[in-house]
Design an enzyme around this catalytic site. Sequence first.
Site, PDB file in Angstrom:
ATOM      1  N   LYS A  13      38.458  -0.168  36.328  1.00  0.00           N
ATOM      2  CA  LYS A  13      39.636  -0.440  37.277  1.00  0.00           C
ATOM      3  C   LYS A  13      40.354  -1.652  37.419  1.00  0.00           C
ATOM      4  CE  LYS A  13      35.660  -0.892  39.902  1.00  0.00           C
ATOM      5  NZ  LYS A  13      34.431  -0.353  39.405  1.00  0.00           N
ATOM      6  N   GLY A  40      27.568   5.933  41.031  1.00  0.00           N
ATOM      7  CA  GLY A  40      26.397   6.378  40.411  1.00  0.00           C
ATOM      8  C   GLY A  40      26.765   6.806  38.914  1.00  0.00           C
ATOM      9  N   LYS A  58      40.863  -0.298  43.235  1.00  0.00           N
ATOM     10  CA  LYS A  58      40.922   1.254  43.171  1.00  0.00           C
ATOM     11  C   LYS A  58      42.330   1.406  43.762  1.00  0.00           C
ATOM     12  CE  LYS A  58      36.125   1.615  42.740  1.00  0.00           C
ATOM     13  NZ  LYS A  58      34.897   2.071  43.469  1.00  0.00           N
ATOM     14  N   VAL A  82      38.121   5.430  39.503  1.00  0.00           N
ATOM     15  CA  VAL A  82      38.616   5.698  40.951  1.00  0.00           C
ATOM     16  C   VAL A  82      37.625   6.663  41.587  1.00  0.00           C
ATOM     17  CG1 VAL A  82      40.103   5.877  43.003  1.00  0.00           C
ATOM     18  CG2 VAL A  82      40.585   4.728  40.902  1.00  0.00           C
ATOM     19  N   ARG A 124      25.628  -6.400  23.800  1.00  0.00           N
ATOM     20  CA  ARG A 124      25.433  -7.905  23.726  1.00  0.00           C
ATOM     21  C   ARG A 124      24.062  -7.885  22.873  1.00  0.00           C
ATOM     22  NH1 ARG A 124      27.449  -7.928  29.023  1.00  0.00           N
ATOM     23  NH2 ARG A 124      29.431  -9.147  29.350  1.00  0.00           N
TER      24      ARG A 124
END
Length: 340
Positions: A100, A296, A197, A125, A42
């Site tokens: 997901k 993470g 998920k 997932v 963006r």
Amino acid sequence: MTWGAVGQTRIGLLGAGTVGGALCELIAARRLGVQVAHVLVRDPDKPRAAGVPTAALTTDPEEVLAGSEVIVELMGGTGLAGDLMLRALAAGKRVVTANKAVLAERWDAFAPALAAGTLYFEAAVMAGTPAVAPLAGVLRGSRPLELHAILNGTCNYILGELETGADFETALAEAQRLGYAEADPSLDVDGVDAAHKLTLLARLAFDPELSWEAVRANTRGIRHLTPAVIKEAMEDGGRIRLVGSVYPEGGAWRAAVRPVYLPPSHALAGSASNRNGLLFRGDAVGEVLITGAGAGAAPTASAVLADLLDALAARPGPSPLRAAAPQPDGYEAHPLGEIK
């Protein structure tokens, strides 16, 4: 690595946030014969991770699609991200994604790519902890009986804080301060992220026709939980966790996300606040437990990179389930006590 070297496969990256930056660093550290040729963002002037090639930044999605051979989608959302992925797939490109939500909510639109094996989504997932590949692969050798999974690290962290006596709002504020929860935490704490998920897992192992609306209707979050409720569960060594489950009920497969009581003997009860876990039960394989980091930047990027390696080698992505698994005769699912 020299970005833009002649003869390398051109990668188009949609989004360059924390996961995108970590992926670029992993690619730069490996000799993969690829270049991150275009990166859709963006704001090109926003500071980026050191591995993101600034010369590749663009705000033009057309440039990314036209100038890339493989697309990696890490921008999130169910609108533009999904549209760009579908356009890339329709153009014959392979697509890797960690999204997901778009797969849960727009699964049918991706059906041709799933059948062709040109869509890869292990990172969608449990981040770098394998969940998609086992359910779409080796575990299909058993007829499924049930599945239970802890799929959201933010909820895990908050519940861990409630175990220490913190109230929900205090625990949530700390999760936001640490970057575990967004400014708007609804997707996490209301169970929607886990439901996205779980929908993917359920379609891969139990019923390919399971609708997102059915899973969403059976989803409850953790906002109502208090330290007192958590402490009561801990008196005998048990724990409360947000768990997504798929199990037989009334002649159909039911998928639900809700906070449940896990007795100390349950395989998922020992999951630490920074780890996800998946427990699969099949008729031949028995009980299989998969656990590891479920969020993470680095763990997620590692799964994206693994999918990218498969895409570059033209190995097929996870194959869809052709038909719903049969209901197990006379089988009673292992009960989990929902916390109202």
